[in-house]
Motif scaffolding. Structure first.
Motif, PDB file in Angstrom:
ATOM      1  N   GLN A 192       0.906  -1.081  -0.031  1.00 38.99           N
ATOM      2  CA  GLN A 192      -0.042  -0.107   0.074  1.00 38.99           C
ATOM      3  C   GLN A 192       0.865   1.224   0.173  1.00 38.99           C
ATOM      4  OE1 GLN A 192      -3.508   0.039  -0.330  1.00 38.99           O
ATOM      5  NE2 GLN A 192      -2.884   2.170  -0.527  1.00 38.99           N
ATOM      6  N   MET A 193       1.986   1.207   0.575  1.00 35.86           N
ATOM      7  CA  MET A 193       3.027   2.013   0.692  1.00 35.86           C
ATOM      8  C   MET A 193       3.464   2.597  -0.504  1.00 35.86           C
ATOM      9  SD  MET A 193       6.586   2.658   2.346  1.00 35.86           S
ATOM     10  CE  MET A 193       6.023   2.060   4.002  1.00 35.86           C
ATOM     11  N   VAL A 194       3.698   1.499  -1.591  1.00 34.86           N
ATOM     12  CA  VAL A 194       4.070   1.749  -3.354  1.00 34.86           C
ATOM     13  C   VAL A 194       2.908   2.483  -3.766  1.00 34.86           C
ATOM     14  CG1 VAL A 194       4.862   0.806  -5.009  1.00 34.86           C
ATOM     15  CG2 VAL A 194       5.816  -0.039  -2.924  1.00 34.86           C
ATOM     16  N   GLN A 195       1.565   1.852  -3.627  1.00 34.67           N
ATOM     17  CA  GLN A 195       0.619   2.397  -4.419  1.00 34.67           C
ATOM     18  C   GLN A 195       0.207   3.745  -3.918  1.00 34.67           C
ATOM     19  OE1 GLN A 195      -1.369   0.803  -6.880  1.00 34.67           O
ATOM     20  NE2 GLN A 195      -1.601   2.907  -6.866  1.00 34.67           N
ATOM     21  N   TYR A 200       0.697   9.531  -5.455  1.00 37.63           N
ATOM     22  CA  TYR A 200       0.931  10.927  -5.183  1.00 37.63           C
ATOM     23  C   TYR A 200       1.824  11.463  -6.131  1.00 37.63           C
ATOM     24  CZ  TYR A 200       3.605  14.462  -2.570  1.00 37.63           C
ATOM     25  OH  TYR A 200       4.100  15.710  -1.978  1.00 37.63           O
ATOM     26  N   TRP A 201       2.848  10.826  -6.895  1.00 35.38           N
ATOM     27  CA  TRP A 201       3.681  11.194  -7.757  1.00 35.38           C
ATOM     28  C   TRP A 201       3.399  11.023  -9.168  1.00 35.38           C
ATOM     29  CZ3 TRP A 201       8.443  13.583  -6.300  1.00 35.38           C
ATOM     30  CH2 TRP A 201       8.625  13.265  -4.959  1.00 35.38           C
ATOM     31  N   TRP A 202       2.244  10.566  -9.660  1.00 31.61           N
ATOM     32  CA  TRP A 202       1.981  10.359 -10.875  1.00 31.61           C
ATOM     33  C   TRP A 202       1.694  11.637 -11.719  1.00 31.61           C
ATOM     34  CZ3 TRP A 202       2.924   6.886 -14.361  1.00 31.61           C
ATOM     35  CH2 TRP A 202       2.310   6.764 -15.499  1.00 31.61           C
ATOM     36  N   GLU A 203       0.863  12.465 -11.178  1.00 26.70           N
ATOM     37  CA  GLU A 203       0.933  13.880 -12.018  1.00 26.70           C
ATOM     38  C   GLU A 203       2.182  14.793 -11.975  1.00 26.70           C
ATOM     39  OE1 GLU A 203      -2.495  17.215 -12.056  1.00 26.70           O
ATOM     40  OE2 GLU A 203      -1.545  16.938 -10.031  1.00 26.70           O
ATOM     41  N   LYS A 245       7.768   2.505 -21.602  1.00 29.38           N
ATOM     42  CA  LYS A 245       8.761   2.029 -20.596  1.00 29.38           C
ATOM     43  C   LYS A 245       8.273   1.432 -19.220  1.00 29.38           C
ATOM     44  CE  LYS A 245      13.369   2.154 -19.078  1.00 29.38           C
ATOM     45  NZ  LYS A 245      14.637   3.000 -18.819  1.00 29.38           N
ATOM     46  N   TYR A 246       7.386   2.381 -18.883  1.00 32.17           N
ATOM     47  CA  TYR A 246       6.968   1.887 -17.337  1.00 32.17           C
ATOM     48  C   TYR A 246       5.748   1.541 -16.963  1.00 32.17           C
ATOM     49  CZ  TYR A 246      11.745   3.678 -15.958  1.00 32.17           C
ATOM     50  OH  TYR A 246      13.051   3.817 -15.747  1.00 32.17           O
ATOM     51  N   ILE A 247       4.573   1.850 -17.822  1.00 28.23           N
ATOM     52  CA  ILE A 247       3.390   1.522 -17.449  1.00 28.23           C
ATOM     53  C   ILE A 247       3.106   0.170 -17.397  1.00 28.23           C
ATOM     54  CG2 ILE A 247       0.906   1.479 -18.312  1.00 28.23           C
ATOM     55  CD1 ILE A 247       1.140   4.352 -19.429  1.00 28.23           C
ATOM     56  N   LYS A 248       3.430  -0.646 -18.182  1.00 27.42           N
ATOM     57  CA  LYS A 248       3.549  -2.275 -18.325  1.00 27.42           C
ATOM     58  C   LYS A 248       4.114  -2.554 -17.081  1.00 27.42           C
ATOM     59  CE  LYS A 248       2.466  -3.176 -23.110  1.00 27.42           C
ATOM     60  NZ  LYS A 248       3.054  -3.951 -24.174  1.00 27.42           N
ATOM     61  N   ARG A 249       5.408  -2.049 -16.602  1.00 26.76           N
ATOM     62  CA  ARG A 249       5.995  -2.385 -15.569  1.00 26.76           C
ATOM     63  C   ARG A 249       5.389  -2.431 -14.003  1.00 26.76           C
ATOM     64  NH1 ARG A 249      12.357  -0.932 -16.186  1.00 26.76           N
ATOM     65  NH2 ARG A 249      12.801  -1.442 -18.360  1.00 26.76           N
ATOM     66  N   ILE A 250       4.602  -1.153 -13.951  1.00 27.15           N
ATOM     67  CA  ILE A 250       3.878  -0.888 -12.850  1.00 27.15           C
ATOM     68  C   ILE A 250       2.839  -1.751 -12.755  1.00 27.15           C
ATOM     69  CG2 ILE A 250       2.225   0.642 -11.895  1.00 27.15           C
ATOM     70  CD1 ILE A 250       4.006   3.078 -13.191  1.00 27.15           C
ATOM     71  N   HIS A 251       2.109  -2.035 -13.911  1.00 22.73           N
ATOM     72  CA  HIS A 251       0.901  -3.099 -13.761  1.00 22.73           C
ATOM     73  C   HIS A 251       1.649  -4.583 -13.571  1.00 22.73           C
ATOM     74  CE1 HIS A 251      -1.905  -0.197 -16.505  1.00 22.73           C
ATOM     75  NE2 HIS A 251      -1.739   0.127 -15.129  1.00 22.73           N
ATOM     76  N   SER A 252       2.647  -4.894 -13.991  1.00 20.31           N
ATOM     77  CA  SER A 252       3.140  -6.206 -13.807  1.00 20.31           C
ATOM     78  C   SER A 252       3.315  -6.469 -12.287  1.00 20.31           C
ATOM     79  CB  SER A 252       4.324  -6.516 -14.770  1.00 20.31           C
ATOM     80  OG  SER A 252       5.395  -5.780 -14.251  1.00 20.31           O
ATOM     81  N   LEU A 253       3.573  -5.418 -11.563  1.00 20.98           N
ATOM     82  CA  LEU A 253       3.854  -5.377 -10.273  1.00 20.98           C
ATOM     83  C   LEU A 253       2.463  -5.473  -9.260  1.00 20.98           C
ATOM     84  CD1 LEU A 253       6.835  -3.255  -9.646  1.00 20.98           C
ATOM     85  CD2 LEU A 253       6.893  -5.855  -9.550  1.00 20.98           C
ATOM     86  N   GLY A 254       1.414  -5.449  -9.919  1.00 18.17           N
ATOM     87  CA  GLY A 254      -0.020  -5.626  -9.327  1.00 18.17           C
ATOM     88  C   GLY A 254      -0.443  -4.084  -9.068  1.00 18.17           C
ATOM     89  N   THR A 256      -1.709  -0.117  -9.745  1.00 14.98           N
ATOM     90  CA  THR A 256      -2.480   0.841 -10.521  1.00 14.98           C
ATOM     91  C   THR A 256      -2.058   2.203 -10.692  1.00 14.98           C
ATOM     92  OG1 THR A 256      -4.029   1.265  -8.790  1.00 14.98           O
ATOM     93  CG2 THR A 256      -4.730  -0.656  -9.873  1.00 14.98           C
ATOM     94  N   ILE A 257      -2.507   2.786 -11.814  1.00 20.62           N
ATOM     95  CA  ILE A 257      -1.972   4.316 -12.167  1.00 20.62           C
ATOM     96  C   ILE A 257      -3.211   4.841 -12.093  1.00 20.62           C
ATOM     97  CG2 ILE A 257      -1.296   5.728 -13.969  1.00 20.62           C
ATOM     98  CD1 ILE A 257       0.288   3.449 -14.984  1.00 20.62           C
TER      99      ILE A 257
END
Length: 318
Positions: A192-195, A200-203, A245-254, A256-257
């Motif tokens: 949850q800390m990562v999510q 917080y950082w996406w924008e 480069k990164y969207i699929k990596r984020i999703h692969s770790l479970g 969401t964006i």
């Protein structure tokens, strides 16, 4: 060569300069260059250099709070690297300032007065260890995309400095990814800390690349860097490269964006996404971000406290 140059008109100098760039030659610090080129480089390189220095501060805050000695040593080494990058880049910028009678100290004063900006992401808070990891993974990842685009920059000193910087930034991104992977494989609370960090950082990551090249005001200043082959990618092109480069990596770790509109359009071969609030970028440019003033004050105190070191190391006139 200098005599020949002295005999040329400004138009002839400009034509020769453009021809050199188009032929793939590198412009050096002592070469003739138009003011537009010099001023563009000064703004770009000084902002890059200051961003490296200011960018070390969010992670510096986590050196004493890192969870293990191993993690403390890792993030401390990264902070040292970033400060070294800043010093290297400010030396490159300083050479460009010489014709104007300015020095590196003038750049620091410009930072303190608000005339010299630093990247929006470094105005933000690092509230958790997840934030510290995400800076290395995604913020440094975004920086690598922008910096590798300029490895072939027409200005030789900058291109050569970037070769070292980009190589080290790859290690920084791997360092951040290692932190995120450890948290992703941990407890529900750690995941949850990562999510929360991604949310917080996406924008800020979208704002990092700057607005699209063309907007309601016409052509952006970014096109000057394209004109002189300082870089080849547009702001939007670099942002799209980051997505790929990164969207699929984020999703692969479970994870969401935080953008329900985000999708890849097969027809245009581009990512469709929700535009960030560009007014926030203007606000941060005025040093009105969450941690803008705190980090500027820390830099002011450090600069004043260490004045004696600069004076001791300054060449003595005999």
């Amino acid at each position: 060569m200098s005599v020949l140059l002295a005999e040329m008109t400004e138009q002839e100098k400009m034509e020769q300069f453009v021809a050199r760039i188009e032929n793939g030659e590198k412009i050096e610090a002592d070469d003739w260059m138009p003011d537009e080129y010099r001023n563009t480089l000064i703004k770009l390189i000084s902002m890059h250099g200051i961003s490296e220095i200011m960018g070390a501060l969010p992670e510096k805050e986590w050196v004493p709070k890192a969870p293990t000695l191993h993690r403390k040593l890792g993030i401390m080494a990264k902070v040292q690297d970033e400060m070294g990058h800043g010093q290297l880049l400010l030396r490159v910028a300083e050479d460009l300032l010489k014709p104007y009678g300015k020095k590196r100290d003038d750049l620091m004063q410009d930072l303190f007065s608000g005339n010299l900006k630093f990247h929006n992401v470094f105005h933000m808070e690092t509230k958790s260890w997840g934030d510290a990891g995400l800076i290395g993974w995604l913020v440094d990842g975004a920086a690598i995309i922008t910096q590798t685009d300029m490895l072939g920059a027409s200005y030789g000193p900058y291109a050569r400095a970037l070769q070292r910087i980009c190589a080290e930034e790859v290690f920084h991104a791997q360092h951040g990814e290692a932190i995120i992977m450890a948290l992703a494989e941990g407890t529900d609370e750690q995941r949850q800390m990562v999510q929360d960090s991604i949310n917080y950082w996406w924008e800020s990551l979208l704002l990092f690349f700057g607005p699209p090249s063309k907007n309601e005001m016409g052509v952006s200043k970014q096109d000057v860097t394209l004109k002189y082959r300082i870089r080849t990618g547009t702001n939007e092109g670099l942002r799209q490269a980051f997505f790929s480069k990164y969207i699929k990596r984020i999703h692969s770790l479970g994870f969401t964006i935080p953008d329900e509109t985000l999708r890849f359009d097969e027809e245009t071969e581009k990512w469709i996404y929700q535009q960030p609030d560009w007014n926030k970028l203007k606000q941060i440019a005025r040093n009105e971000g969450p941690r803008s003033q705190a980090r500027l004050n820390l830099r002011r105190i450090s600069y004043t406290t260490n004045q004696w070191v600069r004076e001791a190391l300054a060449p003595k006139v005999i």
